[in-house]
Design a protein around this motif. Sequence first.
Motif, mmCIF file in Angstrom:
data_model
loop_
_atom_site.group_PDB
_atom_site.id
_atom_site.type_symbol
_atom_site.label_atom_id
_atom_site.label_comp_id
_atom_site.label_asym_id
_atom_site.label_seq_id
_atom_site.Cartn_x
_atom_site.Cartn_y
_atom_site.Cartn_z
ATOM 1 N N GLU A 246 -12.326 -11.894 10.186
ATOM 2 C CA GLU A 246 -13.113 -12.266 11.367
ATOM 3 C C GLU A 246 -14.222 -13.278 11.034
ATOM 4 O O GLU A 246 -14.819 -13.852 11.937
ATOM 5 N N LYS A 249 -14.353 -16.754 12.497
ATOM 6 C CA LYS A 249 -14.583 -16.826 13.949
ATOM 7 C C LYS A 249 -16.072 -16.714 14.254
ATOM 8 O O LYS A 249 -16.582 -17.328 15.186
ATOM 9 N N GLU A 252 -18.858 -20.476 12.364
ATOM 10 C CA GLU A 252 -18.056 -21.694 12.476
ATOM 11 C C GLU A 252 -18.790 -22.854 11.832
ATOM 12 O O GLU A 252 -19.971 -23.066 12.065
#
Length: 495
Positions: A246, A249, A252
């Motif tokens: 994760e 995400k 960034e």
Amino acid sequence: MHRRMLGILIPILVTALSVSAHVGSSDVFFEGDAGPYHIYVTVRVPQVIPGIAEIQVRSASNDVRRIEIVPMRLSGAGSNFPPTPDVAERSKQDAQFFTGSLWLMESGALKVRVSVEGSKGKGELAVPVPAFAQRTLPMDRSLGGLLGFLMVFLAVGLVFIAGAASREGNLEPGETPPPAKTRRARMVMAITALVVLGILFLGKAWWGAEATNYKRGVNFFKPPEAETRLENRNRLVISAKGQDPEWSKEVEMKDVIPDHHHLMHLFLIRTPGMDRMWHLHPERAEGGAFVEDLPNMPAGHYQVFADIVDKAGFPWTLVGQIDLPEISGKALAGDDSIWTGAPLAVEANYASVAQLADGGRIVWERGSGPLAANAAMVFKFKVEDKEGNPAKDLEPYMGMSGHAEFVSSDMSVFAHIHPAGSASMAALELANGVPEGNRAITADQAMPDGMPISELLTSEVSFPYGFPKPGEYRMFVQIKRAGQVETGVFDAHVQ
Ligand SMILES: [Cu+2]
């Protein structure tokens, strides 16, 4: 038994070493001004979250009466509405030393707001604290055994209580229960046992889900991998890969914020030996990767540390390694710098004097006595010109009087420190509400690069920091004199 204990201990030690936000160096060291008061702050970040952070504040002057501390989110919702602050306790032996403990309830970019009151009125500042669970605490074996025993005792007890209640609930004293009641009681006990087993099963599932979540959190905050590759002979391409799927995400690359003039500070250290070090500033390319056209470099194995700050103000150090062929590249320019010297592995140099290329030198005022791990210190360096006089030609380098990198010989510790301490400058600005347009440096340190600084900078530069564990360290102290970046290197043996 002993072997099994060891089996439990070793994984803990391994995970405790791999922490992010710097590498292997999670405590926060800070020096700065809360209004009229100059203070030093150390935040010992807990290994588990929620957990208790230990806060130490030292005032440089003796006119401080009261210090309040409170943890908050660094930015966004919650950063402007602090809970009730705690009063830090003044040391009985040392009236300028205050300590307190704060519960950190969540992971992420937090800050500790320090409010100082004294004879010069009130002052306030915020110290960024990257909070994250560094490991999972195993349950103590005896506690586990005790809880297990209690669980069985309660579960079995409940079944018997239910049985007894249904069997003997409305009997006169001394009366024997009729067979019908005994049969009913057995039914009740069976049903109760099923219900209790069901509850235990759900409890285990809940515990398992919580533990998995927590473990994911620990993985999330491990240092991301710097994935590097060489293109077109001298172009280094760097991208980031979190240890948790994760991560990319949440963090960034297109959203990282500039930290003292640059989106990324890249350090390439030749290993083993650490005899060469480059401090470079890659540009962000389309798609979020960073690229750097490398300067001339000898072939070798290089350790990669790349500092970035995400949009919430959380600092990450990407960690990697790369084998490079000999590179003939562009000339060094701008804020980029290089250091070349003797390898640490072969001859650690514990001298407190580092010679500079122009004949000047940097002197580490380290005092006598051994260096201890986990002690908050202020590392002071005096810069001298080639005549041995205090250098008068220091300039701000990326907005500050100096930058220092503390690196352990096994690469498990990397910390990029400034005169204000170990917090990233971008986080420090966010924490103290410095407006966007003025993000390069904190307000009280605003010094445009290139201006003559004889009045602004002295010939000294200092860094608050503490070595996180014993070992061999190499310290790179970087300053700018007369337009030229210079690096003094010091080796330290820490006990
Ligand atoms: Cu720096």
